[in-house]
Design a protein around this motif. Structure first.
Motif, short mmCIF file in Angstrom:
data_model
loop_
_atom_site.label_atom_id
_atom_site.label_comp_id
_atom_site.label_asym_id
_atom_site.label_seq_id
_atom_site.Cartn_x
_atom_site.Cartn_y
_atom_site.Cartn_z
N GLN A 1 0.83 -1.20 0.00
CA GLN A 1 0.00 0.00 0.00
C GLN A 1 0.87 1.26 0.00
N LEU A 2 1.93 1.24 0.83
CA LEU A 2 2.81 2.41 0.93
C LEU A 2 3.54 2.66 -0.38
N ARG A 3 4.03 1.58 -1.00
CA ARG A 3 4.71 1.73 -2.29
C ARG A 3 3.76 2.22 -3.35
N GLY A 4 2.53 1.76 -3.26
CA GLY A 4 1.51 2.21 -4.20
C GLY A 4 1.27 3.71 -4.13
N LEU A 5 1.52 4.28 -2.96
CA LEU A 5 1.34 5.73 -2.78
C LEU A 5 2.54 6.51 -3.32
N GLY A 6 3.62 5.79 -3.66
CA GLY A 6 4.82 6.47 -4.16
C GLY A 6 5.91 6.61 -3.13
#
Ligand code: C2E
Ligand code: MG
Ligand code: MG
Ligand code: MG
Length: 279
Positions: free
Chosen positions: A165-170
């Motif tokens: 999820q965190l990586r998905g946010l950039g």
């Protein structure tokens, strides 16, 4: 009643009791009070792009200024904070403070924050990261979260989901102290990370032929995988030269800059930061 309580207290500290247990209880008590008493602070250590020589960001490092103990290094309290669960509110404080500080830096600079496995396993971590970013106005692309292999050791669904999820946010995920764990390569295969930080023990011994070969291999591995490689604990020009010669992307260590107060790091960053528009 006060008397009997006093007697119990006295009995608690009887010589028969393990001195280490007593010291540990006292540390837990002091730590618990330290957050409401605002005894924690963050220092910031610059991170340099080796090729350009520009500072590209800084890592937040926690400090505990105890009125009775003096300044306590994180290695002497983080583990206890993890065991008592205090690391959850403490880590959240650090995240918010780090983002609020970075909001005053030149916009291309990244802020790196260390995150404990306990924080990632506690529900709601992603929410607290999103909130820290929103509150500070720092875009997700400027935040880097440093995790160690202990985070990845138990492959809990919560941790995996949260990291994705965190990586998905950039947000970038960095694998800290790389090379010191049990299965560094295994984790690299299973968990997509954006950066690896070569543990400073390898940089310290980089003059050794075998260690130099390992460092070269890690740098090559990073290049193959498209992962940024940062060398930790760079203290000498000789170490930096070897790293540069082998194409290491970033360096961090006393040679580039010691961990410093927010105001001092801001001065350094403003004078040495890269001036590009990219976040
Ligand atoms: P780390 O994340 O690997 O941070 C790098 C450590 O190496 C820092 O120690 C830094 O001061 C030190 N260092 C940097 N450059 C050099 C150098 O050239 N030579 C040498 N000998 N040391 C150098 P520090 O600040 O004592 O922190 C120790 C560890 O505590 C950190 O290791 C990190 O794992 C943990 N830590 C620090 N702040 C936090 C935090 O906010 N949350 C969590 N969960 N852990 C933290
Ligand atoms: Mg770190
Ligand atoms: Mg490290
Ligand atoms: Mg470390």
């Amino acid at each position: 009643r006060a008397k009997s309580e006093g007697r119990n207290l006295y009995r608690f500290f009887e010589p028969g009791m393990d001195a280490m247990v007593q010291a540990r209880r006292a540390l837990e008590t002091d730590l618990e009070a330290a957050l409401p008493h605002q005894e924690f602070d963050l220092d910031f250590q610059p991170i340099m792009n080796i090729e350009s020589g520009e500072i590209v960001g800084a890592e937040a490092l926690m400090r505990w200024h105890s009125p009775t103990r003096g300044t306590v290094a994180p290695d002497n309290f983080i583990a206890v904070a993890e065991e008592t669960g205090l690391i959850v509110p403490l880590g959240e404080w650090a995240l918010r403070k780090a983002c609020a500080t970075a909001a005053n830096w030149p916009p291309a600079l990244r802020i790196a924050v260390n995150v404990s496995a306990v924080q990632l396993k506690s529900g709601g971590f992603a929410r607290s990261v999103i909130s820290a970013l929103a509150f500070s106005g720092v875009p997700a692309s400027r935040l880097e979260l440093e995790i160690t292999e202990t985070v990845l050791m138990d492959e809990s669904e919560t941790v995996l989901r949260t990291l994705r999820q965190l990586r998905g946010l950039g947000i970038r995920i960095a694998l800290d102290d790389f090379g010191t764990g049990y299965s560094s390569l295994g984790y690299l295969r299973r968990f997509p990370v954006d950066k690896i930080k070569i543990d400073r023990s390898f940089i310290r011994d980089i003059g050794n032929r075998d260690t130099a070969a390992i460092v070269r291999t890690i740098i090559g591995l990073g290049a193959e995988l498209g992962i940024t490689v940062t060398a930790e604990g760079v203290e000498t020009e000789m170490q930096l030269d070897i790293l540069r010669g082998n194409g290491c992307v970033e360096a961090q260590g006393y040679l580039i800059g010691v961990p410093s107060k927010a105001a001092d790091i801001q001065r350094l960053l403003k004078s040495r930061a890269l001036h590009s528009q990219t976040g």
